[in-house]
Design a protein around this motif. Structure first.
Motif, PDB file in Angstrom:
ATOM      1  N   GLN A   7       0.683  -4.037   4.602  1.00 28.49           N
ATOM      2  CA  GLN A   7       2.212  -4.388   4.013  1.00 28.49           C
ATOM      3  C   GLN A   7       2.181  -3.744   2.745  1.00 28.49           C
ATOM      4  O   GLN A   7       2.691  -4.190   2.023  1.00 28.49           O
ATOM      5  N   GLY A   8       2.887  -2.059   2.657  1.00 21.43           N
ATOM      6  CA  GLY A   8       3.821  -1.818   1.400  1.00 21.43           C
ATOM      7  C   GLY A   8       4.954  -2.208   0.963  1.00 21.43           C
ATOM      8  O   GLY A   8       5.483  -2.537   1.481  1.00 21.43           O
ATOM      9  N   LEU A   9       4.891  -1.719  -0.176  1.00 20.71           N
ATOM     10  CA  LEU A   9       5.902  -2.214  -0.681  1.00 20.71           C
ATOM     11  C   LEU A   9       7.815  -1.024  -0.904  1.00 20.71           C
ATOM     12  O   LEU A   9       8.925  -2.014  -0.239  1.00 20.71           O
ATOM     13  N   VAL A  10       7.088  -0.144  -0.350  1.00 20.60           N
ATOM     14  CA  VAL A  10       8.363   0.657  -0.210  1.00 20.60           C
ATOM     15  C   VAL A  10       8.172   1.774   1.413  1.00 20.60           C
ATOM     16  O   VAL A  10       6.737   2.484   1.219  1.00 20.60           O
ATOM     17  N   LYS A  11       8.688   1.872   1.784  1.00 23.13           N
ATOM     18  CA  LYS A  11       9.055   2.723   3.444  1.00 23.13           C
ATOM     19  C   LYS A  11       8.915   3.679   3.164  1.00 23.13           C
ATOM     20  O   LYS A  11      10.017   4.119   1.922  1.00 23.13           O
ATOM     21  N   VAL A  12       7.747   4.788   3.127  1.00 22.69           N
ATOM     22  CA  VAL A  12       8.174   6.516   2.918  1.00 22.69           C
ATOM     23  C   VAL A  12       8.991   7.088   4.407  1.00 22.69           C
ATOM     24  O   VAL A  12       9.565   7.998   4.490  1.00 22.69           O
ATOM     25  N   TYR A  21       3.304   1.555  -2.635  1.00 21.44           N
ATOM     26  CA  TYR A  21       3.734   0.327  -3.216  1.00 21.44           C
ATOM     27  C   TYR A  21       4.175   1.042  -4.557  1.00 21.44           C
ATOM     28  O   TYR A  21       4.912   0.589  -5.649  1.00 21.44           O
ATOM     29  N   ASP A  22       5.192   2.310  -4.604  1.00 19.42           N
ATOM     30  CA  ASP A  22       5.572   2.458  -5.654  1.00 19.42           C
ATOM     31  C   ASP A  22       6.334   3.414  -5.205  1.00 19.42           C
ATOM     32  O   ASP A  22       6.561   4.271  -3.980  1.00 19.42           O
ATOM     33  N   LEU A  23       8.071   3.348  -5.940  1.00 13.13           N
ATOM     34  CA  LEU A  23       8.978   3.906  -5.551  1.00 13.13           C
ATOM     35  C   LEU A  23       8.886   5.497  -5.226  1.00 13.13           C
ATOM     36  O   LEU A  23       9.732   5.843  -4.835  1.00 13.13           O
ATOM     37  N   GLU A  24       8.381   6.076  -7.144  1.00 14.71           N
ATOM     38  CA  GLU A  24       8.858   7.575  -7.339  1.00 14.71           C
ATOM     39  C   GLU A  24       7.536   8.112  -5.622  1.00 14.71           C
ATOM     40  O   GLU A  24       7.945   8.801  -5.364  1.00 14.71           O
ATOM     41  N   GLU A  25       6.456   7.101  -5.853  1.00 14.91           N
ATOM     42  CA  GLU A  25       5.571   8.062  -4.848  1.00 14.91           C
ATOM     43  C   GLU A  25       6.015   8.346  -3.858  1.00 14.91           C
ATOM     44  O   GLU A  25       6.302   9.151  -2.697  1.00 14.91           O
ATOM     45  N   ALA A  26       6.891   7.358  -3.308  1.00 16.11           N
ATOM     46  CA  ALA A  26       7.369   7.647  -1.932  1.00 16.11           C
ATOM     47  C   ALA A  26       8.369   8.231  -1.051  1.00 16.11           C
ATOM     48  O   ALA A  26       8.930   9.199  -0.600  1.00 16.11           O
ATOM     49  N   GLU A  27       9.865   8.348  -2.350  1.00 13.10           N
ATOM     50  CA  GLU A  27      10.194   8.978  -2.762  1.00 13.10           C
ATOM     51  C   GLU A  27       9.917  10.766  -2.334  1.00 13.10           C
ATOM     52  O   GLU A  27      10.192  11.571  -1.561  1.00 13.10           O
ATOM     53  N   PHE A  28       8.523  10.835  -3.107  1.00 12.31           N
ATOM     54  CA  PHE A  28       8.128  12.626  -2.799  1.00 12.31           C
ATOM     55  C   PHE A  28       7.442  12.346  -1.703  1.00 12.31           C
ATOM     56  O   PHE A  28       7.748  13.852  -1.705  1.00 12.31           O
ATOM     57  N   ALA A  29       6.444  12.092  -1.412  1.00 13.60           N
ATOM     58  CA  ALA A  29       5.867  11.625   0.015  1.00 13.60           C
ATOM     59  C   ALA A  29       6.930  12.541   0.820  1.00 13.60           C
ATOM     60  O   ALA A  29       7.151  13.040   1.968  1.00 13.60           O
ATOM     61  N   ARG A  30       8.310  11.303   0.817  1.00 16.45           N
ATOM     62  CA  ARG A  30       8.962  11.559   1.523  1.00 16.45           C
ATOM     63  C   ARG A  30       9.810  13.148   1.870  1.00 16.45           C
ATOM     64  O   ARG A  30       9.844  13.478   2.838  1.00 16.45           O
ATOM     65  N   MET A  31      10.243  13.768   0.660  1.00 18.18           N
ATOM     66  CA  MET A  31      10.853  14.958   0.962  1.00 18.18           C
ATOM     67  C   MET A  31       9.528  15.757   1.167  1.00 18.18           C
ATOM     68  O   MET A  31       9.830  16.772   1.713  1.00 18.18           O
ATOM     69  N   VAL A  32       8.263  15.521   0.965  1.00 16.52           N
ATOM     70  CA  VAL A  32       6.832  16.947   1.233  1.00 16.52           C
ATOM     71  C   VAL A  32       6.965  16.770   2.864  1.00 16.52           C
ATOM     72  O   VAL A  32       7.021  17.662   3.473  1.00 16.52           O
ATOM     73  N   LEU A  33       7.499  15.971   3.747  1.00 22.96           N
ATOM     74  CA  LEU A  33       6.986  16.006   5.034  1.00 22.96           C
ATOM     75  C   LEU A  33       8.096  16.628   5.648  1.00 22.96           C
ATOM     76  O   LEU A  33       8.616  16.583   6.845  1.00 22.96           O
ATOM     77  N   THR A  34       9.719  16.946   5.503  1.00 20.30           N
ATOM     78  CA  THR A  34      10.843  17.605   5.219  1.00 20.30           C
ATOM     79  C   THR A  34      10.315  19.160   4.833  1.00 20.30           C
ATOM     80  O   THR A  34      11.074  19.542   5.742  1.00 20.30           O
TER      81      THR A  34
END
Length: 251
Positions: A213-218, A183-196
């Motif tokens: 249905q969230g707001l931002v795709k991780v 639901y938060d852009l910065e949280e999604a961007e951080f989580a996306r980096m963690v997965l890599t």
């Protein structure tokens, strides 16, 4: 049980568990899916509840509730997931975790482990595991948010991007057939980096997040190696996991 009694029971269950799948409500109330749907209509009509795809929630927790409240929601399920994941982690392993209630429970389950290397943006995770059992804990920098005590932004993302770990673990606010969302852009961007950053990329989430249905795709399921949860996901999510080659870890 009359409709008015079921209405009260539905509201009680939502206050207790947060967002609840309609099928789960039917099971807990021992009635049919159609009966639950019929009972929900007037509650949704007067604004007492909010209907989502396959689930229902209280208006106050659409999006994400404050961190402390989320820690209480489905806490037994989150503890079970955390315990199951902790059993797959060995002494001396390296683990990266984002901020989230399930990752906070995982940190507590890891208190019996030794010599862990932990990378996180969560002050709760860092505080739990630092200075015990010869662990090394690296905390991402940046401004800490007041609601969850976590650091976000480019500084935090650049920091964790320097590490490669054995286990990269994220929690998530929503899971559907397209993957993980937040639901938060910065949280999604951080989580996306963690997965890599992990040899193993793991999503930990309880069943109440399925169908949201969230707001931002991780990320899609092709970005993860495993999804750990407490109940089998709906068929569309299970099929998407299989297609992506991701494994399912049931607590």
């Amino acid at each position: 049980m009359g409709p008015s009694k079921r209405h009260r029971d539905i509201l009680r269950l939502l206050e207790q568990d947060g967002t609840v799948a309609i099928a789960e409500l039917a099971r807990k109330l021992n009635v049919s899916l159609e009966t639950v749907r019929r009972d929900i209509r007037p509650l949704a009509g007067n604004g007492s509840v909010v209907k989502m795809h396959g689930a229902v929630s209280l208006p106050s927790i659409v999006g994400e509730a404050p961190f402390e409240k989320r820690m209480r929601e489905n806490s037994e399920a989150k503890k079970a997931i955390a315990a199951a994941v902790a059993r797959t982690i060995r002494d001396g392993d390296s683990i990266m975790m984002d901020t989230g209630t399930t990752t906070s429970f995982l940190a507590r389950e890891l208190l019996g482990h030794r010599r862990l290397t932990v990378v996180t943006n969560s002050s709760d995770v860092a505080r739990t595991l630092a200075t015990v059992n010869d662990n090394r804990v690296y905390m991402a920098g940046g401004e800490l948010r007041s609601d969850n005590g976590a650091a976000f932004g480019t500084t935090a993302i650049d920091f964790v991007g320097r590490f490669t770990v054995t286990h990269a673990v994220i929690s998530t606010g929503a899971v559907n057939a397209d993957g993980m969302m937040d639901y938060d852009l910065e949280e999604a961007e951080f989580a996306r980096m963690v997965l890599t950053r992990g040899q193993r990329a793991l999503v930990v989430t309880d069943h109440s997040k399925f169908g949201r249905q969230g707001l931002v795709k991780v990320a899609g399921f092709d970005a993860v190696t495993e999804l750990a949860t407490d109940k089998a996901p709906p068929s569309d999510i299970a099929e998407a996991l299989r297609t992506a080659g991701a494994e399912l870890l049931l607590a």
